[in-house]
Motif scaffolding. Structure first.
Motif, mmCIF file in Angstrom:
data_model
loop_
_atom_site.group_PDB
_atom_site.id
_atom_site.type_symbol
_atom_site.label_atom_id
_atom_site.label_comp_id
_atom_site.label_asym_id
_atom_site.label_seq_id
_atom_site.Cartn_x
_atom_site.Cartn_y
_atom_site.Cartn_z
ATOM 1 N N UNK A 158 0.830 -1.209 0.000
ATOM 2 C CA UNK A 158 0.000 0.000 0.000
ATOM 3 C C UNK A 158 0.862 1.255 0.000
ATOM 4 N N UNK A 159 2.024 1.198 0.661
ATOM 5 C CA UNK A 159 2.938 2.340 0.625
ATOM 6 C C UNK A 159 3.507 2.525 -0.773
ATOM 7 N N UNK A 160 3.823 1.433 -1.445
ATOM 8 C CA UNK A 160 4.284 1.542 -2.831
ATOM 9 C C UNK A 160 3.198 2.141 -3.724
ATOM 10 N N UNK A 161 1.950 1.784 -3.463
ATOM 11 C CA UNK A 161 0.852 2.376 -4.221
ATOM 12 C C UNK A 161 0.759 3.872 -3.958
ATOM 13 N N UNK A 162 0.899 4.269 -2.689
ATOM 14 C CA UNK A 162 0.871 5.693 -2.350
ATOM 15 C C UNK A 162 2.048 6.434 -2.971
ATOM 16 N N UNK A 163 3.207 5.808 -2.993
ATOM 17 C CA UNK A 163 4.370 6.418 -3.634
ATOM 18 C C UNK A 163 4.141 6.610 -5.126
ATOM 19 N N UNK A 177 1.844 9.477 -5.565
ATOM 20 C CA UNK A 177 2.557 10.738 -5.327
ATOM 21 C C UNK A 177 3.417 11.119 -6.530
ATOM 22 N N UNK A 178 4.095 10.157 -7.117
ATOM 23 C CA UNK A 178 4.923 10.454 -8.298
ATOM 24 C C UNK A 178 4.045 10.858 -9.482
ATOM 25 N N UNK A 179 2.876 10.246 -9.584
ATOM 26 C CA UNK A 179 1.953 10.614 -10.665
ATOM 27 C C UNK A 179 1.541 12.079 -10.533
ATOM 28 N N UNK A 180 1.125 12.481 -9.338
ATOM 29 C CA UNK A 180 0.690 13.866 -9.132
ATOM 30 C C UNK A 180 1.852 14.849 -9.251
ATOM 31 N N UNK A 181 3.057 14.427 -8.850
ATOM 32 C CA UNK A 181 4.213 15.319 -8.937
ATOM 33 C C UNK A 181 4.620 15.573 -10.388
ATOM 34 N N UNK A 182 4.416 14.585 -11.258
ATOM 35 C CA UNK A 182 4.827 14.718 -12.657
ATOM 36 C C UNK A 182 3.685 15.201 -13.538
ATOM 37 N N UNK A 189 -3.158 -3.943 -5.952
ATOM 38 C CA UNK A 189 -2.190 -2.840 -5.842
ATOM 39 C C UNK A 189 -1.253 -2.737 -7.037
ATOM 40 N N UNK A 190 -0.750 -3.872 -7.523
ATOM 41 C CA UNK A 190 0.152 -3.819 -8.673
ATOM 42 C C UNK A 190 -0.574 -3.346 -9.928
ATOM 43 N N UNK A 191 -1.847 -3.665 -10.047
ATOM 44 C CA UNK A 191 -2.619 -3.170 -11.189
ATOM 45 C C UNK A 191 -2.774 -1.654 -11.114
ATOM 46 N N UNK A 192 -3.087 -1.133 -9.931
ATOM 47 C CA UNK A 192 -3.213 0.319 -9.760
ATOM 48 C C UNK A 192 -1.885 1.008 -10.050
ATOM 49 N N UNK A 193 -0.801 0.431 -9.538
ATOM 50 C CA UNK A 193 0.525 1.004 -9.779
ATOM 51 C C UNK A 193 0.849 1.004 -11.269
ATOM 52 N N UNK A 224 -1.800 9.834 5.527
ATOM 53 C CA UNK A 224 -1.902 8.675 4.627
ATOM 54 C C UNK A 224 -1.059 7.516 5.146
ATOM 55 N N UNK A 225 0.144 7.809 5.627
ATOM 56 C CA UNK A 225 1.017 6.750 6.148
ATOM 57 C C UNK A 225 0.383 6.055 7.347
ATOM 58 N N UNK A 226 -0.227 6.844 8.251
ATOM 59 C CA UNK A 226 -0.883 6.250 9.422
ATOM 60 C C UNK A 226 -2.080 5.412 9.010
ATOM 61 N N UNK A 227 -2.875 5.908 8.060
ATOM 62 C CA UNK A 227 -4.034 5.147 7.584
ATOM 63 C C UNK A 227 -3.609 3.840 6.922
ATOM 64 N N UNK A 228 -2.494 3.864 6.206
ATOM 65 C CA UNK A 228 -1.978 2.631 5.589
ATOM 66 C C UNK A 228 -1.658 1.601 6.663
#
Length: 398
Positions: free
Chosen positions: A146-151, A154-159, A238-242, A177-181
């Protein structure tokens, strides 16, 4: 010699039944009986289960010890880098530190105790520890994926959407977000905490072997549902979302490379390159996770859903199981190594914290050697001066 395969079912009273193995199960008030087509040899009854520990009882724990040592040092240093250095507390680094903490949890709780199962023929730690370590495995895996998904998000929104926002708001959102994960991952582990149990397996020679099972094998539907849910929730979805995020990132980068041309866009190009470089780091993390956990989920699915599990007794499948276990745990120690080689900033901090001891010893040796050389040089110079003075005295006295 044929190896006998007997399922891990509780309260199993086994009797010889012709060419097969007749087993009567007791589950509450219900009794089941079935005939497993397992070939017996009269001179070799239950030898497979009591032939003692094999070479895997040394090799697998040794590999686990190496993973534990490398993972604890690498992830512990990674957490220290982010927490002790305010300039390193960026949004992606907070997620990376959370990922490292999840790996540390798995390394400290699950890996050492799971190594015991390869060193003994029966689970020795009781039902409480059986529940805890299985729950920790689910929670730690959830934190990682889930942290990899959040990362990736984050990279998607940053780029794709580089909108300037207040740093304070972004950091607060990241911590939330980290606490909720973590809370969601722990919640996923609660069913395993409740269902995990130690299953006794009684043999006709009055021997009893205990197995720690996340879901008792006699709960067929529950076992299948739990295995499928873990593979879907902790791996496939998660891997599909990523994957979707990174396809969108790739499209954006291709479009940006066409438009960012010219001297006036130099700063934007530098920022985009920096974001692209960090996106590559996250992508490496995702690929490592996907590769390392794939054998583990495949083995569990084959074990639970195969109509005929007799092929699971082969040495090839046992090796596949060991490989899946080792690769899954190795995932907890390779992320710091990947950061060391992919990020110059993290490499500098790793050298500062990990290599400082070696550098300190090397510096002391260098200082001691320079001191000896300086002392010898002074002594040699002094001796040469005395020698020249003596020669002059002799010459002038003649």
């Amino acid at each position: 010699m044929t190896q006998n395969y007997v399922p891990d079912l509780p309260f199993a009273n086994m009797t010889r039944d012709g060419e097969g193995l007749g087993i009567t199960y007791v589950n509450g008030s219900q009794q089941f009986c079935c005939d497993w087509n397992v070939t017996f040899n009269d001179t070799y009854e239950y030898e497979y289960f009591f032939e003692g520990l094999g070479v895997e009882s040394i090799i697998i724990p040794a590999i686990f010890a190496l993973i534990f040592f490398v993972g604890v040092i690498g992830n512990g240093t990674l957490v220290r880098i982010v927490l002790c250095n305010p300039p390193m507390r960026s949004v992606p680094n907070i997620f990376i530190a959370s990922l490292a903490m999840g790996d540390l949890l798995l390394l400290f709780v699950f890996v050492p105790f799971n190594a015991i199962t390869y060193m003994t023929t029966s689970w020795p730690l009781g039902e409480g520890m059986c529940k805890v370590i299985n729950c920790v495995q689910v929670a730690s895996t959830g934190v990682s994926v889930f942290t990899l998904t959040a990362l990736s998000a984050d990279r998607y929104h940053a780029i794709v959407n580089p909108i300037n926002k207040k740093a304070t708001d972004m950091m607060q959102r990241t911590y939330t977000v980290a606490i909720l994960i973590w809370l969601f991952a722990i919640a996923l582990g609660i069913p395993t905490l409740v269902l995990a149990t130690v299953v006794p397996f009684y043999f006709p020679n009055n021997s009893t072997v205990y197995y720690c099972q996340a879901i008792p094998m006699y709960m067929t539907l529950v076992t299948k549902g739990h295995t499928a849910a873990m593979a879907i929730v902790l791996y496939l979805v998660p891997l599909s979302i990523i994957s979707v995020y990174y396809v969108l990132i790739a499209i954006k980068l291709i479009q940006s490379s066409k438009h960012l041309i010219g001297e006036n866009r130099r700063n934007d190009t530098k920022q985009l390159k920096a974001r692209k470089r960090l996106a590559k780091v996250v992508l490496v993390f995702v690929l490592i996770f996907g590769i390392c956990w794939l054998p583990h989920h495949l083995f569990n699915i084959m074990l639970v859903f195969s109509p005929d599990t007799t092929y699971m007794q082969t040495y090839g499948m046992m090796f596949f199981k060991f490989l899946g276990t080792v690769m899954a745990y190795a995932n907890s120690c390779v992320n710091p190594l990947a950061l060391y080689f992919l990020s110059n900033t993290f490499k500098t901090y790793y050298k500062k914290y990990i290599l400082c001891c070696f550098k300190s010893k090397h510096r002391k040796k260098m200082m001691a050697r320079k001191y000896r050389e300086h002392t010898n040089m002074r002594y040699s110079s002094s001796r040469d001066m005395v020698s020249r003075t003596t020669q002059r005295t002799i010459i002038y006295s003649v």
